[in-house]
Design a protein around this motif. Sequence first.
Motif, PDB file in Angstrom:
ATOM      1  N   ILE A 136       0.847  -1.199   0.000  1.00  0.00           N
ATOM      2  CA  ILE A 136       0.000   0.000   0.000  1.00  0.00           C
ATOM      3  C   ILE A 136       0.883   1.250   0.000  1.00  0.00           C
ATOM      4  O   ILE A 136       0.611   2.230  -0.699  1.00  0.00           O
ATOM      5  CB  ILE A 136      -0.942   0.001   1.224  1.00  0.00           C
ATOM      6  N   GLY A 137       1.976   1.196   0.781  1.00  0.00           N
ATOM      7  CA  GLY A 137       2.925   2.310   0.796  1.00  0.00           C
ATOM      8  C   GLY A 137       3.516   2.566  -0.574  1.00  0.00           C
ATOM      9  O   GLY A 137       3.676   3.720  -0.995  1.00  0.00           O
ATOM     10  N   VAL A 138       3.841   1.507  -1.310  1.00  0.00           N
ATOM     11  CA  VAL A 138       4.390   1.658  -2.661  1.00  0.00           C
ATOM     12  C   VAL A 138       3.364   2.271  -3.603  1.00  0.00           C
ATOM     13  O   VAL A 138       3.695   3.117  -4.449  1.00  0.00           O
ATOM     14  CB  VAL A 138       4.872   0.293  -3.204  1.00  0.00           C
ATOM     15  N   VAL A 139       2.100   1.878  -3.450  1.00  0.00           N
ATOM     16  CA  VAL A 139       1.034   2.457  -4.276  1.00  0.00           C
ATOM     17  C   VAL A 139       0.962   3.973  -4.054  1.00  0.00           C
ATOM     18  O   VAL A 139       0.769   4.754  -5.001  1.00  0.00           O
ATOM     19  CB  VAL A 139      -0.321   1.799  -3.956  1.00  0.00           C
ATOM     20  N   LEU A 140       1.123   4.408  -2.816  1.00  0.00           N
ATOM     21  CA  LEU A 140       1.113   5.847  -2.518  1.00  0.00           C
ATOM     22  C   LEU A 140       2.297   6.562  -3.171  1.00  0.00           C
ATOM     23  O   LEU A 140       2.191   7.727  -3.563  1.00  0.00           O
ATOM     24  CB  LEU A 140       1.146   6.070  -1.000  1.00  0.00           C
ATOM     25  N   VAL A 141       3.410   5.856  -3.285  1.00  0.00           N
ATOM     26  CA  VAL A 141       4.607   6.459  -3.887  1.00  0.00           C
ATOM     27  C   VAL A 141       4.445   6.575  -5.402  1.00  0.00           C
ATOM     28  O   VAL A 141       4.698   7.623  -5.996  1.00  0.00           O
ATOM     29  CB  VAL A 141       5.864   5.644  -3.542  1.00  0.00           C
ATOM     30  N   ILE A 142       4.010   5.478  -6.053  1.00  0.00           N
ATOM     31  CA  ILE A 142       3.966   5.478  -7.518  1.00  0.00           C
ATOM     32  C   ILE A 142       2.664   6.079  -8.064  1.00  0.00           C
ATOM     33  O   ILE A 142       2.613   6.479  -9.234  1.00  0.00           O
ATOM     34  CB  ILE A 142       4.166   4.061  -8.084  1.00  0.00           C
ATOM     35  N   GLU A 147      -5.626   6.015 -16.515  1.00  0.00           N
ATOM     36  CA  GLU A 147      -5.124   6.250 -17.867  1.00  0.00           C
ATOM     37  C   GLU A 147      -3.781   5.556 -18.072  1.00  0.00           C
ATOM     38  O   GLU A 147      -3.536   4.927 -19.091  1.00  0.00           O
ATOM     39  CB  GLU A 147      -4.972   7.758 -18.127  1.00  0.00           C
ATOM     40  N   ASN A 148      -2.896   5.712 -17.103  1.00  0.00           N
ATOM     41  CA  ASN A 148      -1.581   5.085 -17.177  1.00  0.00           C
ATOM     42  C   ASN A 148      -1.382   4.341 -15.865  1.00  0.00           C
ATOM     43  O   ASN A 148      -0.925   4.910 -14.884  1.00  0.00           O
ATOM     44  CB  ASN A 148      -0.497   6.170 -17.359  1.00  0.00           C
ATOM     45  N   PHE A 149      -1.800   3.065 -15.855  1.00  0.00           N
ATOM     46  CA  PHE A 149      -1.876   2.325 -14.589  1.00  0.00           C
ATOM     47  C   PHE A 149      -0.576   2.391 -13.811  1.00  0.00           C
ATOM     48  O   PHE A 149      -0.571   2.555 -12.605  1.00  0.00           O
ATOM     49  CB  PHE A 149      -2.261   0.869 -14.848  1.00  0.00           C
ATOM     50  N   MET A 150       0.528   2.281 -14.493  1.00  0.00           N
ATOM     51  CA  MET A 150       1.810   2.343 -13.799  1.00  0.00           C
ATOM     52  C   MET A 150       2.888   2.698 -14.822  1.00  0.00           C
ATOM     53  O   MET A 150       2.922   2.150 -15.920  1.00  0.00           O
ATOM     54  CB  MET A 150       2.121   0.996 -13.142  1.00  0.00           C
ATOM     55  N   SER A 151       3.777   3.604 -14.464  1.00  0.00           N
ATOM     56  CA  SER A 151       4.837   3.995 -15.380  1.00  0.00           C
ATOM     57  C   SER A 151       5.864   2.880 -15.507  1.00  0.00           C
ATOM     58  O   SER A 151       5.978   2.001 -14.648  1.00  0.00           O
ATOM     59  CB  SER A 151       5.516   5.268 -14.877  1.00  0.00           C
ATOM     60  N   LEU A 152       6.640   2.909 -16.586  1.00  0.00           N
ATOM     61  CA  LEU A 152       7.699   1.915 -16.791  1.00  0.00           C
ATOM     62  C   LEU A 152       8.754   2.017 -15.694  1.00  0.00           C
ATOM     63  O   LEU A 152       9.319   1.009 -15.268  1.00  0.00           O
ATOM     64  CB  LEU A 152       8.336   2.113 -18.167  1.00  0.00           C
ATOM     65  N   GLY A 153       8.992   3.245 -15.224  1.00  0.00           N
ATOM     66  CA  GLY A 153       9.958   3.429 -14.138  1.00  0.00           C
ATOM     67  C   GLY A 153       9.511   2.742 -12.862  1.00  0.00           C
ATOM     68  O   GLY A 153      10.302   2.082 -12.174  1.00  0.00           O
ATOM     69  N   ALA A 154       8.204   2.876 -12.541  1.00  0.00           N
ATOM     70  CA  ALA A 154       7.662   2.231 -11.340  1.00  0.00           C
ATOM     71  C   ALA A 154       7.682   0.714 -11.477  1.00  0.00           C
ATOM     72  O   ALA A 154       8.008  -0.009 -10.530  1.00  0.00           O
ATOM     73  CB  ALA A 154       6.247   2.726 -11.082  1.00  0.00           C
ATOM     74  N   PRO A 264       9.575  15.297  -2.781  1.00  0.00           N
ATOM     75  CA  PRO A 264       8.432  14.370  -2.734  1.00  0.00           C
ATOM     76  C   PRO A 264       7.163  15.069  -2.276  1.00  0.00           C
ATOM     77  O   PRO A 264       7.206  15.992  -1.464  1.00  0.00           O
ATOM     78  CB  PRO A 264       8.884  13.319  -1.708  1.00  0.00           C
ATOM     79  N   ASP A 265       6.021  14.628  -2.809  1.00  0.00           N
ATOM     80  CA  ASP A 265       4.751  15.197  -2.372  1.00  0.00           C
ATOM     81  C   ASP A 265       4.272  14.478  -1.106  1.00  0.00           C
ATOM     82  O   ASP A 265       4.927  13.561  -0.599  1.00  0.00           O
ATOM     83  CB  ASP A 265       3.691  15.112  -3.489  1.00  0.00           C
ATOM     84  N   PHE A 266       3.103  14.901  -0.607  1.00  0.00           N
ATOM     85  CA  PHE A 266       2.600  14.367   0.659  1.00  0.00           C
ATOM     86  C   PHE A 266       2.353  12.864   0.593  1.00  0.00           C
ATOM     87  O   PHE A 266       2.701  12.121   1.509  1.00  0.00           O
ATOM     88  CB  PHE A 266       1.302  15.092   1.048  1.00  0.00           C
ATOM     89  N   LEU A 267       1.735  12.381  -0.508  1.00  0.00           N
ATOM     90  CA  LEU A 267       1.436  10.953  -0.622  1.00  0.00           C
ATOM     91  C   LEU A 267       2.709  10.115  -0.663  1.00  0.00           C
ATOM     92  O   LEU A 267       2.768   9.027  -0.083  1.00  0.00           O
ATOM     93  CB  LEU A 267       0.587  10.686  -1.872  1.00  0.00           C
ATOM     94  N   SER A 268       3.734  10.625  -1.353  1.00  0.00           N
ATOM     95  CA  SER A 268       5.013   9.909  -1.399  1.00  0.00           C
ATOM     96  C   SER A 268       5.635   9.819  -0.012  1.00  0.00           C
ATOM     97  O   SER A 268       6.121   8.755   0.397  1.00  0.00           O
ATOM     98  CB  SER A 268       5.981  10.601  -2.358  1.00  0.00           C
ATOM     99  N   LEU A 269       5.612  10.936   0.727  1.00  0.00           N
ATOM    100  CA  LEU A 269       6.158  10.931   2.088  1.00  0.00           C
ATOM    101  C   LEU A 269       5.401   9.945   2.975  1.00  0.00           C
ATOM    102  O   LEU A 269       6.005   9.225   3.779  1.00  0.00           O
ATOM    103  CB  LEU A 269       6.086  12.342   2.685  1.00  0.00           C
TER     104      LEU A 269
END
Length: 287
Positions: A136-142, A147-154, A264-269
């Motif tokens: 769940i923490g990773v979902v908040l980060v990525i 539209e774009n479920f997950m970036s290639l970087g993530a 980093p934004d709030f969700l990433s933190l």
Amino acid sequence: MRKRNNLTMGIICILISALGFALMSFFVKLSGDLPVTQKAFFRNLIAVLIAFLPIIKKHNSIVYPKGKKSWLVLFLRASTGTIGLLCNFYAVSHLHLADASVIQRLSPFVIIILSYFIFKENVSLLQMTTISLAFIGVVLVIKPSFENFMSLGALAGLGTAFFSGFAYTCVRYLGKKNISAEFIILFFSVFSCLATFPFMLVNFKEMSYYQIMILLFVGITGAIGQFGVTYAYKYSSANKISIFDYTQIIFSGTLGFIFFNEIPDFLSLLGYLIIIAMGFILTFYKR
């Protein structure tokens, strides 16, 4: 007193390792738009040269694999480690340094899952809870969108966590067979060089002197990180010192903020805090 000294040395080595890997990621990002395979080849070429030194020094005491199964596990460690390295370099090049670092911290949770299937170790309710919350923490980060479920970087970051976890599970098996860590590191570095060499030739991009120097630092800092973590677990057990490996997030975040203006934004933190907290809980549960 000796146990306390060993614990202190273990903590120092794991902190050196965390700083080494954070600097390696920093230099990978700094090297620019070179192909990932080219970065990985030069990283491991330098690592091979460095890894030969302890082999030469301790050649009489080095323990090599015996039997087909040990060699097969060693090949699995090298192949999954190489894929994990390529994923790592791609993630670092396309994500914030701190984001890439924190996603990689999922590897201990991957090890728990793999240990259940490989070593038949029981997974407790608490461990399953920490694994679920960490994801769940990773979902908040990525922050995947419809539209774009997950970036290639993530995706590459998640690939790093999975393949690194698989590789370290293999290392654990080899360690139980008393195979020398120095040989495991050398074998991985040589294998990775040979595996990436053909792809590097096909996609080779001419480098400036600056980029060559940066890739030299990638190799040196990567070797520091690798040997740091190897000797850390030689001095002390993982359940006592592994939590200090999370300092890599702090090192990477600081470097990203200073040199790349990555904030980093709030969700990433919030995601960082959840994953680190789950790491703390998992570590103290093991103890």
